[in-house]
Design a protein around this motif. Structure first.
Motif, PDB file in Angstrom:
ATOM      1  N   ASN A  96       0.812  -1.218   0.000  1.00 22.62           N
ATOM      2  CA  ASN A  96       0.000   0.000   0.000  1.00 22.62           C
ATOM      3  C   ASN A  96       0.845   1.268   0.000  1.00 22.62           C
ATOM      4  N   ARG A  97       2.117   1.124  -0.390  1.00 23.62           N
ATOM      5  CA  ARG A  97       2.993   2.284  -0.392  1.00 23.62           C
ATOM      6  C   ARG A  97       3.715   2.441  -1.728  1.00 23.62           C
ATOM      7  N   GLU A  98       4.718   1.613  -1.981  1.00 29.59           N
ATOM      8  CA  GLU A  98       5.543   1.798  -3.176  1.00 29.59           C
ATOM      9  C   GLU A  98       5.131   0.919  -4.350  1.00 29.59           C
ATOM     10  N   HIS A  99       4.434  -0.173  -4.093  1.00 27.19           N
ATOM     11  CA  HIS A  99       4.111  -1.137  -5.155  1.00 27.19           C
ATOM     12  C   HIS A  99       2.616  -1.427  -5.133  1.00 27.19           C
ATOM     13  N   THR A 100       1.829  -0.393  -5.377  1.00 23.07           N
ATOM     14  CA  THR A 100       0.385  -0.513  -5.216  1.00 23.07           C
ATOM     15  C   THR A 100      -0.283  -1.276  -6.350  1.00 23.07           C
ATOM     16  N   ASN A 101       0.328  -1.328  -7.543  1.00 18.88           N
ATOM     17  CA  ASN A 101      -0.345  -1.994  -8.663  1.00 18.88           C
ATOM     18  C   ASN A 101       0.606  -2.837  -9.505  1.00 18.88           C
ATOM     19  N   ASP A 102       1.724  -3.288  -8.926  1.00 18.67           N
ATOM     20  CA  ASP A 102       2.739  -3.996  -9.712  1.00 18.67           C
ATOM     21  C   ASP A 102       2.219  -5.308 -10.291  1.00 18.67           C
ATOM     22  N   ILE A 103       1.484  -6.093  -9.497  1.00 15.53           N
ATOM     23  CA  ILE A 103       0.994  -7.378  -9.993  1.00 15.53           C
ATOM     24  C   ILE A 103      -0.018  -7.158 -11.113  1.00 15.53           C
ATOM     25  N   GLU A 104      -0.945  -6.246 -10.922  1.00 18.20           N
ATOM     26  CA  GLU A 104      -1.921  -5.939 -11.983  1.00 18.20           C
ATOM     27  C   GLU A 104      -1.215  -5.450 -13.246  1.00 18.20           C
ATOM     28  N   ARG A 105      -0.187  -4.647 -13.078  1.00 18.00           N
ATOM     29  CA  ARG A 105       0.530  -4.105 -14.242  1.00 18.00           C
ATOM     30  C   ARG A 105       1.187  -5.224 -15.040  1.00 18.00           C
ATOM     31  N   HIS A 106       1.755  -6.230 -14.364  1.00 16.03           N
ATOM     32  CA  HIS A 106       2.361  -7.350 -15.092  1.00 16.03           C
ATOM     33  C   HIS A 106       1.308  -8.157 -15.845  1.00 16.03           C
ATOM     34  N   SER A 157      -7.363  -7.960  -3.380  1.00 18.59           N
ATOM     35  CA  SER A 157      -5.989  -8.289  -3.769  1.00 18.59           C
ATOM     36  C   SER A 157      -5.339  -7.189  -4.582  1.00 18.59           C
ATOM     37  N   LEU A 158      -6.100  -6.553  -5.471  1.00 19.86           N
ATOM     38  CA  LEU A 158      -5.495  -5.571  -6.378  1.00 19.86           C
ATOM     39  C   LEU A 158      -5.336  -4.195  -5.747  1.00 19.86           C
ATOM     40  N   SER A 159      -6.075  -3.915  -4.666  1.00 15.55           N
ATOM     41  CA  SER A 159      -6.046  -2.557  -4.119  1.00 15.55           C
ATOM     42  C   SER A 159      -5.810  -2.472  -2.621  1.00 15.55           C
ATOM     43  N   LEU A 160      -5.822  -3.593  -1.893  1.00 16.88           N
ATOM     44  CA  LEU A 160      -5.745  -3.508  -0.435  1.00 16.88           C
ATOM     45  C   LEU A 160      -4.734  -4.459   0.187  1.00 16.88           C
ATOM     46  N   ARG A 202     -13.224   3.293 -11.049  1.00 10.86           N
ATOM     47  CA  ARG A 202     -12.816   4.158  -9.948  1.00 10.86           C
ATOM     48  C   ARG A 202     -12.403   3.440  -8.669  1.00 10.86           C
ATOM     49  N   TYR A 203     -12.657   2.129  -8.558  1.00 15.56           N
ATOM     50  CA  TYR A 203     -12.432   1.544  -7.235  1.00 15.56           C
ATOM     51  C   TYR A 203     -10.980   1.554  -6.785  1.00 15.56           C
ATOM     52  N   PRO A 204      -9.945   1.497  -7.683  1.00 14.41           N
ATOM     53  CA  PRO A 204      -8.584   1.622  -7.142  1.00 14.41           C
ATOM     54  C   PRO A 204      -8.353   2.923  -6.396  1.00 14.41           C
TER      55      PRO A 204
END
Length: 436
Positions: free
Chosen positions: A221-231, A332-335, A392-394
């Motif tokens: 929830n700080r530096e890698h908030t969407n890394d898995i989704e981005r991959h 999983s993707l946002s929390l 908008r949920y992210p």
């Protein structure tokens, strides 16, 4: 997040029948260190088998750290924990929280990772918790899931990550108000925190073991908030032939859905394997709300109906694959705190692809437009609200309670009869078997 690292070997482990014996055998053979993180650890036959393997290793002098989530593992007894701590095992609870009228209040931003690292040379990453519902003899509610055993240089990065997580969690606990109160009220607790130094035993970096390139990807929830989704999005965007995603809890964001639809429209064979026999009914209801939107673009949807699907895996074309703990849903993707490995290796891709093909052919029902029973008017209204929710949920997730993740020692090893704190007691009382 690690860079792409080559020289690794991955072995796919399907369900508890393959996963648990292999993990327990590696713990029993550990020479220096075991670090384990899990969302759920229950005191059932699987938890007891893990307990025995850890005790056996600890009595040989192996340094052991276990982290369990305070929400996911609330039912560990004093006896279960004290046996470990008396043997020298360091048991950490991630964000234990108080109860309100018997209900757990620490729902959001959970530690959902499932990682084991043995001697800094071998690692396991996947979606399996330590509970009997990952074994077929549990019955119709037994879960279908996957993990990987890893050897090679990428293990060095995973090993460093779990130790950074331990150190950061301890620092946050000591810096919190509760931590300061514990220091003032109990010199024993303060001595324990100082004595639990978390430096890993000295050991060589993991040597090359195969041909696979890999990257270890986490979400926080700080530096890698969407890394898995981005991959995931990158893999879908560059795919030219085939994409298969098997994911238990499926309600992804707008951008991920958009990439799936675009891939299907340009001729990529896009297949989703989702829950047909859900462990929680609302999971299937939420996913099915997206079916029209995906089927219209040419995405093929399969529901696994033999038992609850709990896997979080995917393949793309003939080389890319991922295995881990991350669902494709808002939690999983946002929390939640999650961990996946992303793999580039034709041999591993073929193995996982074959397992998923077998699942689709022998355990799934393909969903077509005729299986969807609703009026076109309702579909238009629902699609309007879904579009804006998924878009908008992210951002909305950022409004939910945020905190610095902290680790609390589950029980002082020097005094197995001591009373634990209220927060710790809440972390080891009363399980909820419906937790994902």
């Amino acid at each position: 997040m690690s860079p792409w690292i080559s020289g690794n070997q991955f072995r796919l482990l399907e369900n508890g029948e393959e996963y648990f014996p292999r993990v327990f055998a590696c713990i029993a053979a550990a020479e220096r260190e075991v670090v384990l993180e899990t969302f759920i650890l229950f005191d059932d036959k699987v938890g007891q088998a893990l307990h025995a393997a850890l005790l056996q290793a600890a009595t040989r002098g192996v340094q052991i750290d276990i982290t369990v989530d305070g929400y996911g593992s609330p039912d560990l007894s004093h006896e279960f924990i004290s046996a470990l701590t008396q043997a020298g095992v360091r048991v950490h609870v991630f964000d234990p929280g108080p109860r309100l009228w018997g209900w757990r209040t620490n729902l959001f931003r959970r530690m959902h990772r499932k990682i084991v690292v043995i001697d800094g040379q071998r690692a396991f990453v996947g979606g399996l918790n330590y509970s009997a519902d990952h074994l077929a003899d549990f019955g119709p509610a037994a879960k279908q899931d996957y993990a990987v055993e890893i050897e090679g240089p990428i293990v060095t990065f995973i090993h460093a990550f779990v130790h950074r997580a331990l150190a950061a969690g301890q620092r946050n606990a000591q810096d919190s108000l509760a931590g300061r109160l514990r220091e003032r009220l109990s010199s024993r607790a303060h001595s324990l925190a100082r004595s639990w130094g978390l430096a890993p035993p000295s050991q060589a970096a993991a040597a090359p073991a195969g041909e696979a390139a890999a990257i270890f990807v986490t979400r926080d929830n700080r530096e890698h908030t969407n890394d898995i989704e981005r991959h995931y999005r990158i893999a879908i965007r560059v795919a030219r032939q085939r994409i298969v995603i098997a994911n238990a809890y499926f309600f992804p964001g707008y951008r991920l859905l958009k990439e799936m639809r675009k891939a299907a429209r340009r001729g990529v064979d896009v297949r989703l394997i989702l829950q047909g026999a859900p462990d929680m009914p609302f999971v299937k209801t939420a996913a099915s709300m997206l079916y029209h939107h995906l089927l219209e673009a040419g995405v093929q949807i399969y529901e696994y109906c033999e038992r609850p699907l709990h896997g979080k895996v995917a393949v793309a074309d003939d080389e890319w694959a991922t295995v881990g703990s991350s669902n494709l849903d808002p939690l999983s993707l946002s929390l939640n705190l999650e961990a996946n490995v992303v793999i580039r290796d034709r041999a591993f891709n073929q193995v996982l692809s074959a397992r998923l093909d077998h699942l689709m052919q022998h355990g799934c029902k393909q969903i077509g437009p005729g299986d969807l029973q609703e009026s076109s008017g309702w579909r238009i209204v629902r699609s309007f609200f879904l579009f804006h929710l998924l878009r908008r949920y992210p951002a909305w997730a950022g409004w939910l309670p945020a905190h610095a993740p902290r680790l609390t020692p589950a029980l002082a090893p020097a005094d197995p009869t001591a009373h634990i704190s209220t927060a710790q007691a809440d972390a080891v009382h009363r399980a909820d078997p419906t937790t994902p």
